[in-house]
Design a protein around this motif. Structure first.
Motif, short mmCIF file in Angstrom:
data_model
loop_
_atom_site.label_atom_id
_atom_site.label_comp_id
_atom_site.label_asym_id
_atom_site.label_seq_id
_atom_site.Cartn_x
_atom_site.Cartn_y
_atom_site.Cartn_z
N ALA A 83 0.83 -1.20 0.00
CA ALA A 83 0.00 0.00 0.00
C ALA A 83 0.87 1.26 0.00
N LEU A 84 1.92 1.24 0.82
CA LEU A 84 2.82 2.39 0.85
C LEU A 84 3.66 2.47 -0.42
N TRP A 85 3.85 1.35 -1.10
CA TRP A 85 4.53 1.38 -2.41
C TRP A 85 3.75 2.29 -3.37
N SER A 86 2.45 2.12 -3.39
CA SER A 86 1.62 2.95 -4.27
C SER A 86 1.73 4.42 -3.89
N GLU A 87 1.70 4.70 -2.60
CA GLU A 87 1.82 6.09 -2.15
C GLU A 87 3.19 6.66 -2.49
N MET A 88 4.22 5.86 -2.37
CA MET A 88 5.57 6.31 -2.70
C MET A 88 5.67 6.65 -4.19
N CYS A 89 5.05 5.81 -5.00
CA CYS A 89 5.05 6.07 -6.44
C CYS A 89 4.31 7.36 -6.77
N GLU A 90 3.24 7.65 -6.03
CA GLU A 90 2.50 8.89 -6.24
C GLU A 90 3.34 10.12 -5.93
N LEU A 91 4.33 9.97 -5.07
CA LEU A 91 5.24 11.07 -4.78
C LEU A 91 6.16 11.38 -5.96
N GLY A 92 6.24 10.46 -6.92
CA GLY A 92 7.10 10.66 -8.08
C GLY A 92 8.48 10.05 -7.94
N VAL A 93 8.63 9.14 -6.98
CA VAL A 93 9.95 8.56 -6.74
C VAL A 93 10.50 7.87 -7.98
N LEU A 94 9.68 7.05 -8.64
CA LEU A 94 10.16 6.32 -9.81
C LEU A 94 10.33 7.24 -11.02
N TYR A 95 9.50 8.26 -11.13
CA TYR A 95 9.65 9.22 -12.23
C TYR A 95 11.00 9.93 -12.14
N ALA A 96 11.50 10.09 -10.92
CA ALA A 96 12.79 10.77 -10.75
C ALA A 96 13.95 9.94 -11.28
N LEU A 97 13.72 8.64 -11.52
CA LEU A 97 14.79 7.75 -11.95
C LEU A 97 14.89 7.65 -13.47
N ALA A 98 13.95 8.24 -14.20
CA ALA A 98 13.92 8.14 -15.65
C ALA A 98 14.04 9.53 -16.27
N PRO A 99 14.71 9.64 -17.42
CA PRO A 99 14.84 10.94 -18.09
C PRO A 99 13.52 11.39 -18.72
N GLU A 100 13.46 12.65 -19.09
CA GLU A 100 12.23 13.22 -19.63
C GLU A 100 11.79 12.53 -20.91
N ASP A 101 12.74 12.18 -21.78
CA ASP A 101 12.34 11.55 -23.04
C ASP A 101 11.83 10.13 -22.86
N ALA A 102 11.93 9.60 -21.63
CA ALA A 102 11.39 8.28 -21.32
C ALA A 102 10.14 8.38 -20.45
N GLY A 103 9.66 9.59 -20.22
CA GLY A 103 8.45 9.78 -19.44
C GLY A 103 8.67 10.20 -18.01
N GLY A 104 9.95 10.33 -17.59
CA GLY A 104 10.23 10.75 -16.22
C GLY A 104 10.56 12.22 -16.14
N PHE A 105 11.20 12.59 -15.02
CA PHE A 105 11.62 13.99 -14.89
C PHE A 105 13.03 14.10 -14.31
N GLY A 106 13.79 13.01 -14.40
CA GLY A 106 15.14 13.02 -13.82
C GLY A 106 16.07 12.15 -14.61
N GLY A 107 16.52 11.06 -13.98
CA GLY A 107 17.36 10.10 -14.64
C GLY A 107 18.85 10.37 -14.55
N ALA A 108 19.23 11.55 -14.05
CA ALA A 108 20.65 11.86 -13.91
C ALA A 108 21.21 11.20 -12.65
#
Length: 352
Positions: free
Chosen positions: A42-67
């Motif tokens: 349940a907390l995994w879903s909440e953590m994902c809503e914070l954008g944790v996984l999006y921070a791990l991918a670059p913008e051209d892959a759908g994230g906002f980080g990746g560096a």
């Protein structure tokens, strides 16, 4: 040179640290990290809503980080919070899917859990001796210690196709998955592939796999820095409050010297992790990351051992949080190549 976080990374760090402190405290962590599925879904879903996984991918892959520094921001917070969530597997999977140009929206929003299966019993770290094969659309072989594989829905499997090493997507329902808990919390799995149907993700994947592994090693270095910071805070608090002969034991000069030595080790670990993060995408990425992982392995073991010794017997008990931090610190060295393996990589790089 300014090594302070950007505004976006600082906000992510603050949000994740606050989330883990409020919802993934030590008592809750003890209750979920050692029983299947070895983290709080349940907390995994909440953590994902914070954008944790999006921070791990670059913008051209759908994230906002990746560096490199996005990765260290996330994993240092996970280390401080001693969080057993399977973020490492998601990072590895995201890196491979980025290399393939594949849609990873379901990975980044947390709706589908991915794990990456590379290591084998006789090839725990490197890529040269892998025996898993892909032939005629089918995968055969066994993968060992697949982090987060115990409740993954999709596996990205490294396998040989002729003389080429590729990556293939396999549904968990099409393979035999034996999940188990790790000694330091969190879950992993053995993946048995006996003619399991697979879909090619990357045909010639050696470079993509090496890059993903480097990102994973950087993440573990950052996690260790967070763990060491938290362990040191626990130790200092103990030295201030535990009394012997009528005074806090932190007044004893011998313990003061040992505590200062630990701070030096932690700052060296932090510095080389910053260096490794700055080298992601550069020609010397692999060598610097290997140097960092080697140093981190040695420093993490020293910090864990010293913290336990200065605490005394209480540090060996289940109720003492320092024992759980120490176990995680020691085990980080074994993940994705221990200090000896990393030293061999550095030496080979210089020889070349």
């Amino acid at each position: 040179m300014d090594f302070s976080l950007t505004e976006d990374r600082r906000m992510l760090s603050d949000s994740l640290n606050r989330f883990l402190a409020d919802k993934y405290g030590f008592d809750h962590r003890k209750n979920v990290a050692y029983d299947a599925p070895f983290h709080d879904t349940a907390l995994w879903s909440e953590m994902c809503e914070l954008g944790v996984l999006y921070a791990l991918a670059p913008e051209d892959a759908g994230g906002f980080g990746g560096a490199g520094f996005d990765i260290t921001t996330v994993f240092e917070a996970l280390g401080k919070g001693l969080c057993p969530a399977p973020v490492l597997g998601s990072l590895l999977a995201s890196s491979l899917m980025t290399s393939a140009g594949a849609d990873q929206s379901s990975l980044l929003d947390g709706s589908v859990r991915y794990a990456v299966a590379i290591g084998e019993l006789d090839a725990p770290y490197g890529l040269d001796d892998l025996e898993t094969t892909f032939d005629g659309g089918k995968l055969s072989g066994r993968k060992s210690v697949v982090y987060g594989g115990n409740d993954a829905e999709v596996f990205l499997v490294a396998a040989k196709s002729g003389d080429t090493l590729g990556v293939y997507e396999v549904k968990a329902s099409d393979a035999q998955v034996t999940g188990y808990g790790l000694i330091d919390g969190g879950g992993a799995a053995e993946l048995f592939l006996d003619g399991a149907p697979g879909t090619e993700l990357i045909a010639d994947a050696r470079d993509a796999l090496e890059h993903a592994l480097d990102l994973g090693r950087l993440a573990l270095c950052a996690e260790a820095v967070g763990l060491m910071d938290a362990t040191n805070e626990i130790l200092l608090d103990y030295l201030r409050t535990r009394k012997q002969f009528g005074v806090p034991i932190g007044k004893f000069q011998a313990l003061q010297h040992r505590a200062v030595d630990l701070v030096t080790e932690i700052e060296q670990a932090r510095s080389i992790t910053i260096l490794a993060a700055s080298r992601i995408g550069e020609d010397d990425q692999a060598r610097i990351v290997a140097m960092a992982k080697n140093l981190i392995g040695r420093a993490a073991r020293l910090v864990s051992e010293e913290a336990i010794q200065m605490h005394g017997g209480i540090a060996m008990t289940w109720e003492a949080s320092v024992s759980h931090y120490a176990k995680r610190l020691v085990m980080i060295d074994a993940q994705l190549g221990d200090e000896d393996y990393q030293l061999e990589k550095v030496m080979a790089g210089y020889a070349a």
